[in-house]
Write an enzyme that holds these catalytic residues in place. Sequence first.
Site, PDB file in Angstrom:
ATOM      1  N   LYS A 236       5.108 -20.898 -32.106  1.00  0.00           N
ATOM      2  CA  LYS A 236       4.096 -19.895 -31.758  1.00  0.00           C
ATOM      3  C   LYS A 236       3.673 -19.048 -32.960  1.00  0.00           C
ATOM      4  O   LYS A 236       2.482 -18.855 -33.192  1.00  0.00           O
ATOM      5  CB  LYS A 236       4.684 -18.930 -30.723  1.00  0.00           C
ATOM      6  CG  LYS A 236       4.055 -19.011 -29.387  1.00  0.00           C
ATOM      7  CD  LYS A 236       4.632 -17.989 -28.425  1.00  0.00           C
ATOM      8  CE  LYS A 236       6.107 -17.874 -28.449  1.00  0.00           C
ATOM      9  NZ  LYS A 236       6.781 -16.655 -28.482  1.00  0.00           N
TER      10      LYS A 236
ATOM     11  N   ARG B  61       5.347 -11.200 -21.639  1.00  0.00           N
ATOM     12  CA  ARG B  61       6.536 -12.018 -21.413  1.00  0.00           C
ATOM     13  C   ARG B  61       7.023 -11.908 -19.987  1.00  0.00           C
ATOM     14  O   ARG B  61       8.003 -12.573 -19.627  1.00  0.00           O
ATOM     15  CB  ARG B  61       7.654 -11.546 -22.337  1.00  0.00           C
ATOM     16  CG  ARG B  61       7.763 -12.351 -23.638  1.00  0.00           C
ATOM     17  CD  ARG B  61       8.811 -11.672 -24.459  1.00  0.00           C
ATOM     18  NE  ARG B  61       9.552 -12.460 -25.360  1.00  0.00           N
ATOM     19  CZ  ARG B  61       9.308 -12.542 -26.671  1.00  0.00           C
ATOM     20  NH1 ARG B  61       8.254 -11.995 -27.179  1.00  0.00           N
ATOM     21  NH2 ARG B  61      10.126 -13.184 -27.458  1.00  0.00           N
TER      22      ARG B  61
ATOM     23  N   ARG C 241      15.064 -22.359 -38.397  1.00  0.00           N
ATOM     24  CA  ARG C 241      13.965 -21.488 -38.804  1.00  0.00           C
ATOM     25  C   ARG C 241      14.415 -20.364 -39.738  1.00  0.00           C
ATOM     26  O   ARG C 241      15.510 -19.839 -39.630  1.00  0.00           O
ATOM     27  CB  ARG C 241      13.246 -20.990 -37.546  1.00  0.00           C
ATOM     28  CG  ARG C 241      13.322 -19.572 -37.215  1.00  0.00           C
ATOM     29  CD  ARG C 241      12.346 -19.282 -36.127  1.00  0.00           C
ATOM     30  NE  ARG C 241      12.918 -18.304 -35.218  1.00  0.00           N
ATOM     31  CZ  ARG C 241      12.295 -17.867 -34.141  1.00  0.00           C
ATOM     32  NH1 ARG C 241      11.137 -18.352 -33.799  1.00  0.00           N
ATOM     33  NH2 ARG C 241      12.857 -16.965 -33.382  1.00  0.00           N
TER      34      ARG C 241
ATOM     35  N   ARG D  52      16.686 -15.102 -39.171  1.00  0.00           N
ATOM     36  CA  ARG D  52      16.462 -13.880 -38.404  1.00  0.00           C
ATOM     37  C   ARG D  52      17.758 -13.363 -37.800  1.00  0.00           C
ATOM     38  O   ARG D  52      18.589 -14.150 -37.369  1.00  0.00           O
ATOM     39  CB  ARG D  52      15.486 -14.182 -37.263  1.00  0.00           C
ATOM     40  CG  ARG D  52      14.116 -13.628 -37.499  1.00  0.00           C
ATOM     41  CD  ARG D  52      13.129 -14.137 -36.519  1.00  0.00           C
ATOM     42  NE  ARG D  52      13.398 -13.728 -35.143  1.00  0.00           N
ATOM     43  CZ  ARG D  52      12.497 -13.845 -34.168  1.00  0.00           C
ATOM     44  NH1 ARG D  52      11.307 -14.330 -34.425  1.00  0.00           N
ATOM     45  NH2 ARG D  52      12.794 -13.473 -32.949  1.00  0.00           N
TER      46      ARG D  52
ATOM     47  N   ARG E 144      17.810 -15.587 -25.067  1.00  0.00           N
ATOM     48  CA  ARG E 144      16.346 -15.548 -25.088  1.00  0.00           C
ATOM     49  C   ARG E 144      15.744 -16.733 -24.335  1.00  0.00           C
ATOM     50  O   ARG E 144      14.759 -16.589 -23.628  1.00  0.00           O
ATOM     51  CB  ARG E 144      15.840 -15.509 -26.531  1.00  0.00           C
ATOM     52  CG  ARG E 144      15.769 -14.079 -27.046  1.00  0.00           C
ATOM     53  CD  ARG E 144      16.103 -13.972 -28.503  1.00  0.00           C
ATOM     54  NE  ARG E 144      15.119 -14.611 -29.333  1.00  0.00           N
ATOM     55  CZ  ARG E 144      15.409 -15.238 -30.477  1.00  0.00           C
ATOM     56  NH1 ARG E 144      16.652 -15.342 -30.880  1.00  0.00           N
ATOM     57  NH2 ARG E 144      14.455 -15.741 -31.194  1.00  0.00           N
TER      58      ARG E 144
END
Length: 221
Positions: free
Chosen positions: A17, A93, A130, A162, A173
């Site tokens: 995204k 969300r 990532r 992250r 999540r």
Amino acid sequence: MIPGARIVVLGRQGAGKGTQCVRLARHYVVPHISTGDILRAAVKSDTPLGQKAKEYMDRGDLLPDEVMVGIIEERLAQDDTRRRGFVLDGFPRTVAQATALLEVLADDGIDLAVDLHVPIEAALERLAGRRVCRDCGTNYSLEVRPIRDWTCDNCGGDVIQRADDTESAIRRRLELYEEQTSPLMSWFAERDLLAVVAGQGAPDDVTARLIEVIDSRVGLA
Ligand code: AMP
């Protein structure tokens, strides 16, 4: 003049995204509004919002709807979004956030919500790989690395994993995504505002697919 666009991008964590929203915002020349980026900036500056947000983010939990709606309402009231539109990334969300969003936008509404769809196994693999620039938020991965060892091509900042990409926060999540965010697909579909686009494959191909779907919606195709 390039017409603007009013787009919401949905998709589970790891769908790509962030990367695709940056590209779409450039293509349509509209602001990229990422609630995750707004919150991370607040954490970094240690504002009262940041102090509150950090606990939720580290656990992988969602912040309360009222807080998020307040943030987005303020951002959407600014001139650039009023004139050109937006690419919304990470908001809404929950159904409550989506309801509030359409209320705030009133008659202008949105053009389209796109579900950038990837299977859960692919999302997990991407999340593990990532990496992100600590300073400007540019996305990288183990496959798409910066030119110089983990130094951001864009701003020279450190490229890191992250803080909320830990195994337990990722699991939380993804769980919350299934529970709270996936009901949004039918919510937007019922309002004839949903398109599903496959998120797998080369980033350029995914961008082309997204633009095709959005252009046909906003009457550019
Ligand atoms: P993201 O970068 O979009 O994955 O967002 C990072 C974190 O920020 C999420 O795991 C949540 O803790 C928080 N967050 C971002 N957007 C929202 C939202 N719309 N509602 C609630 N929490 C959010």
